[in-house]
Write a protein that holds these residues in place. Structure first.
Motif, PDB file in Angstrom:
ATOM      1  N   TYR A   1       0.781  -1.191  -0.060  1.00 45.54           N
ATOM      2  CA  TYR A   1       0.107   0.071   0.126  1.00 45.54           C
ATOM      3  C   TYR A   1       0.848   1.183   0.106  1.00 45.54           C
ATOM      4  N   ASP A   2       2.159   1.434   0.191  1.00 48.54           N
ATOM      5  CA  ASP A   2       3.081   2.353   0.315  1.00 48.54           C
ATOM      6  C   ASP A   2       3.231   3.456  -0.852  1.00 48.54           C
ATOM      7  N   SER A   3       2.706   3.182  -1.826  1.00 43.40           N
ATOM      8  CA  SER A   3       2.710   3.844  -3.093  1.00 43.40           C
ATOM      9  C   SER A   3       1.954   5.231  -2.972  1.00 43.40           C
ATOM     10  N   GLY A   4       1.225   5.405  -2.180  1.00 47.38           N
ATOM     11  CA  GLY A   4       0.304   6.683  -2.254  1.00 47.38           C
ATOM     12  C   GLY A   4      -0.513   6.606  -3.492  1.00 47.38           C
ATOM     13  N   SER A   5      -0.306   7.768  -4.245  1.00 49.31           N
ATOM     14  CA  SER A   5      -1.258   7.888  -5.507  1.00 49.31           C
ATOM     15  C   SER A   5      -0.494   7.490  -6.855  1.00 49.31           C
ATOM     16  N   ILE A   6       0.811   6.744  -6.457  1.00 49.83           N
ATOM     17  CA  ILE A   6       1.554   6.478  -7.674  1.00 49.83           C
ATOM     18  C   ILE A   6       1.024   5.179  -8.094  1.00 49.83           C
ATOM     19  N   VAL A   7       0.743   5.035  -9.573  1.00 51.52           N
ATOM     20  CA  VAL A   7       0.319   3.548 -10.229  1.00 51.52           C
ATOM     21  C   VAL A   7       1.196   3.123 -11.220  1.00 51.52           C
ATOM     22  N   LEU A   8       2.176   3.821 -11.744  1.00 53.96           N
ATOM     23  CA  LEU A   8       3.274   3.527 -12.537  1.00 53.96           C
ATOM     24  C   LEU A   8       4.496   4.463 -12.268  1.00 53.96           C
ATOM     25  N   GLY A   9       5.634   3.594 -12.297  1.00 55.89           N
ATOM     26  CA  GLY A   9       6.831   4.470 -12.140  1.00 55.89           C
ATOM     27  C   GLY A   9       7.911   3.746 -13.029  1.00 55.89           C
ATOM     28  N   ALA A  10       8.556   4.682 -13.823  1.00 56.38           N
ATOM     29  CA  ALA A  10       9.948   4.404 -14.588  1.00 56.38           C
ATOM     30  C   ALA A  10      11.086   5.040 -14.213  1.00 56.38           C
ATOM     31  N   ALA A  11      12.173   4.353 -14.180  1.00 52.76           N
ATOM     32  CA  ALA A  11      13.367   4.869 -13.517  1.00 52.76           C
ATOM     33  C   ALA A  11      14.664   4.591 -14.319  1.00 52.76           C
ATOM     34  N   TRP A  12      15.502   5.478 -14.427  1.00 51.40           N
ATOM     35  CA  TRP A  12      16.608   5.094 -15.218  1.00 51.40           C
ATOM     36  C   TRP A  12      17.732   4.983 -14.211  1.00 51.40           C
ATOM     37  N   VAL A  13      18.412   3.783 -13.823  1.00 51.33           N
ATOM     38  CA  VAL A  13      19.238   3.321 -12.895  1.00 51.33           C
ATOM     39  C   VAL A  13      20.614   3.683 -13.382  1.00 51.33           C
ATOM     40  N   ALA A  14      21.211   4.577 -13.111  1.00 56.71           N
ATOM     41  CA  ALA A  14      22.683   5.054 -13.383  1.00 56.71           C
ATOM     42  C   ALA A  14      23.649   4.158 -12.701  1.00 56.71           C
ATOM     43  N   PRO A  15      24.843   4.094 -13.480  1.00 58.36           N
ATOM     44  CA  PRO A  15      26.162   3.418 -12.768  1.00 58.36           C
ATOM     45  C   PRO A  15      26.868   4.305 -11.813  1.00 58.36           C
ATOM     46  N   GLU A  16      25.929   4.966 -11.002  1.00 61.67           N
ATOM     47  CA  GLU A  16      26.577   5.758  -9.855  1.00 61.67           C
ATOM     48  C   GLU A  16      27.194   4.785  -8.679  1.00 61.67           C
TER      49      GLU A  16
ATOM     50  N   PRO B   1      20.586   9.164 -11.884  1.00 60.96           N
ATOM     51  CA  PRO B   1      19.329   8.594 -11.709  1.00 60.96           C
ATOM     52  C   PRO B   1      18.147   9.384 -12.155  1.00 60.96           C
ATOM     53  N   HIS B   2      17.464   8.825 -12.734  1.00 59.49           N
ATOM     54  CA  HIS B   2      16.220   9.618 -12.976  1.00 59.49           C
ATOM     55  C   HIS B   2      14.796   8.863 -12.811  1.00 59.49           C
ATOM     56  N   GLN B   3      13.759   9.493 -12.411  1.00 58.45           N
ATOM     57  CA  GLN B   3      12.302   9.012 -11.951  1.00 58.45           C
ATOM     58  C   GLN B   3      11.293   9.603 -12.662  1.00 58.45           C
ATOM     59  N   TYR B   4      10.428   8.843 -13.271  1.00 60.39           N
ATOM     60  CA  TYR B   4       9.098   9.571 -13.840  1.00 60.39           C
ATOM     61  C   TYR B   4       7.904   8.701 -13.215  1.00 60.39           C
ATOM     62  N   HIS B   5       6.869   9.441 -12.866  1.00 60.81           N
ATOM     63  CA  HIS B   5       5.749   8.668 -12.008  1.00 60.81           C
ATOM     64  C   HIS B   5       4.379   8.960 -12.855  1.00 60.81           C
ATOM     65  N   TRP B   6       3.697   8.173 -12.872  1.00 63.69           N
ATOM     66  CA  TRP B   6       2.367   8.300 -13.159  1.00 63.69           C
ATOM     67  C   TRP B   6       1.545   8.285 -11.966  1.00 63.69           C
ATOM     68  N   ARG B   7       0.525   9.244 -11.532  1.00 62.36           N
ATOM     69  CA  ARG B   7      -0.198   9.158 -10.207  1.00 62.36           C
ATOM     70  C   ARG B   7      -1.749   9.164 -10.961  1.00 62.36           C
ATOM     71  N   PHE B   8      -2.494   8.461  -9.867  1.00 57.76           N
ATOM     72  CA  PHE B   8      -3.955   8.577 -10.197  1.00 57.76           C
ATOM     73  C   PHE B   8      -4.704   8.902  -9.000  1.00 57.76           C
ATOM     74  N   ALA B   9      -5.400  10.287  -9.094  1.00 52.14           N
ATOM     75  CA  ALA B   9      -5.987  10.763  -7.881  1.00 52.14           C
ATOM     76  C   ALA B   9      -7.342  11.572  -8.142  1.00 52.14           C
ATOM     77  N   ASP B  10      -8.253  11.176  -7.642  1.00 53.25           N
ATOM     78  CA  ASP B  10      -9.627  12.018  -7.902  1.00 53.25           C
ATOM     79  C   ASP B  10     -10.295  11.687  -9.327  1.00 53.25           C
ATOM     80  N   GLY B  11      -9.744  10.607  -9.796  1.00 53.06           N
ATOM     81  CA  GLY B  11     -10.224  10.507 -11.084  1.00 53.06           C
ATOM     82  C   GLY B  11      -9.300  10.933 -12.519  1.00 53.06           C
ATOM     83  N   HIS B  12      -8.193  11.348 -12.140  1.00 59.23           N
ATOM     84  CA  HIS B  12      -7.253  11.976 -12.812  1.00 59.23           C
ATOM     85  C   HIS B  12      -6.063  11.547 -12.872  1.00 59.23           C
ATOM     86  N   LEU B  13      -5.370  11.211 -14.081  1.00 61.10           N
ATOM     87  CA  LEU B  13      -3.992  10.828 -14.318  1.00 61.10           C
ATOM     88  C   LEU B  13      -2.958  12.038 -14.260  1.00 61.10           C
ATOM     89  N   THR B  14      -2.095  11.956 -13.520  1.00 58.31           N
ATOM     90  CA  THR B  14      -1.149  13.026 -13.843  1.00 58.31           C
ATOM     91  C   THR B  14       0.206  12.439 -13.807  1.00 58.31           C
TER      92      THR B  14
END
Length: 134
Positions: free
Chosen positions: A41-56, A116-129
Protein backbone atom coordinates in the motif's frame (compact mmCIF):
# COMPACT_ATOMS: atom_id res chain seq x y z
CA UNK A 1 -5.58 -15.53 -11.15
CA UNK A 2 -6.63 -14.83 -7.59
CA UNK A 3 -5.11 -11.99 -5.58
CA UNK A 4 -3.59 -14.56 -3.22
CA UNK A 5 -1.70 -16.21 -6.05
CA UNK A 6 -0.48 -12.82 -7.18
CA UNK A 7 0.67 -11.98 -3.63
CA UNK A 8 -1.63 -9.00 -3.32
CA UNK A 9 -3.53 -7.95 -0.26
CA UNK A 10 -7.29 -8.43 -0.49
CA UNK A 11 -8.85 -5.36 -2.06
CA UNK A 12 -5.84 -4.52 -4.27
CA UNK A 13 -5.48 -5.19 -7.98
CA UNK A 14 -2.84 -4.71 -10.65
CA UNK A 15 -3.85 -2.02 -13.13
CA UNK A 16 -1.62 -3.40 -15.91
CA UNK A 17 -0.32 -6.76 -17.05
CA UNK A 18 3.01 -7.62 -18.67
CA UNK A 19 1.06 -8.06 -21.92
CA UNK A 20 -0.23 -4.46 -21.73
CA UNK A 21 3.28 -3.10 -21.29
CA UNK A 22 4.80 -5.36 -23.94
CA UNK A 23 2.03 -4.42 -26.38
CA UNK A 24 2.79 -0.73 -25.99
CA UNK A 25 6.58 -0.91 -25.95
CA UNK A 26 6.97 -3.58 -28.61
CA UNK A 27 10.63 -4.14 -29.46
CA UNK A 28 11.68 -1.47 -26.94
CA UNK A 29 10.61 -3.85 -24.17
CA UNK A 30 14.06 -5.44 -24.49
CA UNK A 31 15.49 -2.16 -23.16
CA UNK A 32 13.69 -2.67 -19.84
CA UNK A 33 16.07 -4.35 -17.40
CA UNK A 34 13.60 -4.83 -14.56
CA UNK A 35 9.78 -4.99 -14.57
CA UNK A 36 8.41 -5.15 -11.05
CA UNK A 37 4.84 -5.62 -9.88
CA UNK A 38 4.79 -4.19 -6.38
CA UNK A 39 2.55 -5.59 -3.66
CA UNK A 40 2.12 -3.01 -0.89
CA UNK A 41 0.00 0.00 0.00
CA UNK A 42 2.97 2.35 0.41
CA UNK A 43 2.79 3.88 -3.10
CA UNK A 44 0.31 6.60 -2.29
CA UNK A 45 -1.23 7.75 -5.55
CA UNK A 46 1.57 6.39 -7.78
CA UNK A 47 0.28 3.77 -10.21
CA UNK A 48 3.24 3.45 -12.61
CA UNK A 49 6.87 4.36 -12.25
CA UNK A 50 9.79 4.42 -14.64
CA UNK A 51 13.36 4.87 -13.51
CA UNK A 52 16.75 5.20 -15.12
CA UNK A 53 19.20 3.32 -12.91
CA UNK A 54 22.54 5.04 -13.38
CA UNK A 55 25.96 3.45 -12.90
CA UNK A 56 26.64 5.64 -9.88
CA UNK A 57 29.39 4.55 -7.50
CA UNK A 58 28.55 3.75 -3.90
CA UNK A 59 30.59 4.09 -0.73
CA UNK A 60 33.57 1.86 -0.12
CA UNK A 61 34.25 1.24 -3.79
CA UNK A 62 30.98 -0.60 -4.48
CA UNK A 63 28.88 0.40 -7.44
CA UNK A 64 25.79 -0.78 -9.22
CA UNK A 65 26.13 -4.05 -11.09
CA UNK A 66 26.31 -3.38 -14.86
CA UNK A 67 23.26 -5.59 -15.46
CA UNK A 68 21.17 -3.29 -13.24
CA UNK A 69 22.03 -0.12 -15.17
CA UNK A 70 19.18 0.93 -17.42
CA UNK A 71 15.40 1.15 -17.28
CA UNK A 72 13.27 -0.18 -14.43
CA UNK A 73 9.47 -0.16 -14.44
CA UNK A 74 7.28 -0.45 -11.34
CA UNK A 75 3.57 -1.23 -11.55
CA UNK A 76 1.93 -0.26 -8.27
CA UNK A 77 -1.24 -1.94 -6.99
CA UNK A 78 -4.46 0.05 -6.84
CA UNK A 79 -7.71 -0.32 -4.98
CA UNK A 80 -9.67 -3.06 -6.74
CA UNK A 81 -12.69 -0.78 -7.12
CA UNK A 82 -10.59 1.72 -9.13
CA UNK A 83 -8.79 -0.82 -11.29
CA UNK A 84 -10.91 -0.36 -14.44
CA UNK A 85 -10.60 3.44 -14.42
CA UNK A 86 -6.87 3.36 -13.70
CA UNK A 87 -6.27 0.71 -16.35
CA UNK A 88 -8.13 2.71 -19.01
CA UNK A 89 -6.19 5.88 -18.16
CA UNK A 90 -2.84 4.07 -18.15
CA UNK A 91 -3.48 2.34 -21.46
CA UNK A 92 -4.75 5.49 -23.16
CA UNK A 93 -2.25 8.01 -21.83
CA UNK A 94 0.55 6.64 -19.63
CA UNK A 95 1.77 3.79 -21.82
CA UNK A 96 2.34 6.03 -24.88
CA UNK A 97 4.08 8.55 -22.60
CA UNK A 98 6.16 5.71 -21.15
CA UNK A 99 7.23 4.69 -24.65
CA UNK A 100 8.28 8.28 -25.39
CA UNK A 101 10.17 8.50 -22.06
CA UNK A 102 12.07 5.31 -22.86
CA UNK A 103 12.98 6.59 -26.32
CA UNK A 104 14.30 9.83 -24.77
CA UNK A 105 16.28 7.83 -22.19
CA UNK A 106 17.85 5.72 -24.93
CA UNK A 107 18.83 8.81 -26.93
CA UNK A 108 19.98 10.83 -23.90
CA UNK A 109 23.48 12.22 -23.64
CA UNK A 110 26.11 10.80 -21.31
CA UNK A 111 25.52 13.40 -18.60
CA UNK A 112 21.84 12.43 -18.30
CA UNK A 113 22.66 8.73 -18.32
CA UNK A 114 25.18 9.09 -15.48
CA UNK A 115 22.54 10.34 -13.04
CA UNK A 116 19.46 8.50 -11.76
CA UNK A 117 16.04 9.67 -12.97
CA UNK A 118 12.47 8.80 -12.03
CA UNK A 119 9.18 9.42 -13.79
CA UNK A 120 5.85 8.66 -12.13
CA UNK A 121 2.22 8.51 -13.12
CA UNK A 122 -0.26 9.21 -10.33
CA UNK A 123 -4.00 8.60 -10.24
CA UNK A 124 -6.04 10.69 -7.83
CA UNK A 125 -9.59 12.00 -7.89
CA UNK A 126 -10.21 10.29 -11.22
CA UNK A 127 -7.31 12.05 -12.97
CA UNK A 128 -3.97 10.78 -14.19
CA UNK A 129 -0.98 13.09 -13.72
CA UNK A 130 2.67 12.53 -14.50
CA UNK A 131 6.00 14.10 -13.86
CA UNK A 132 9.75 13.76 -13.80
CA UNK A 133 11.05 13.40 -10.27
CA UNK A 134 14.76 13.11 -10.75
Amino acid sequence: MSARNRRLTRGLARPLTPTDIDGCLGPEMRRVNDLRFLTGYDSGSIVLGAAWVAPEPRNYGRGIHPDAVGIRLDVHPVDATERAAVRAALRAHALPQLHAWIMRAIAADKTWRLTPHQYHWRFADGHLTHGDEG
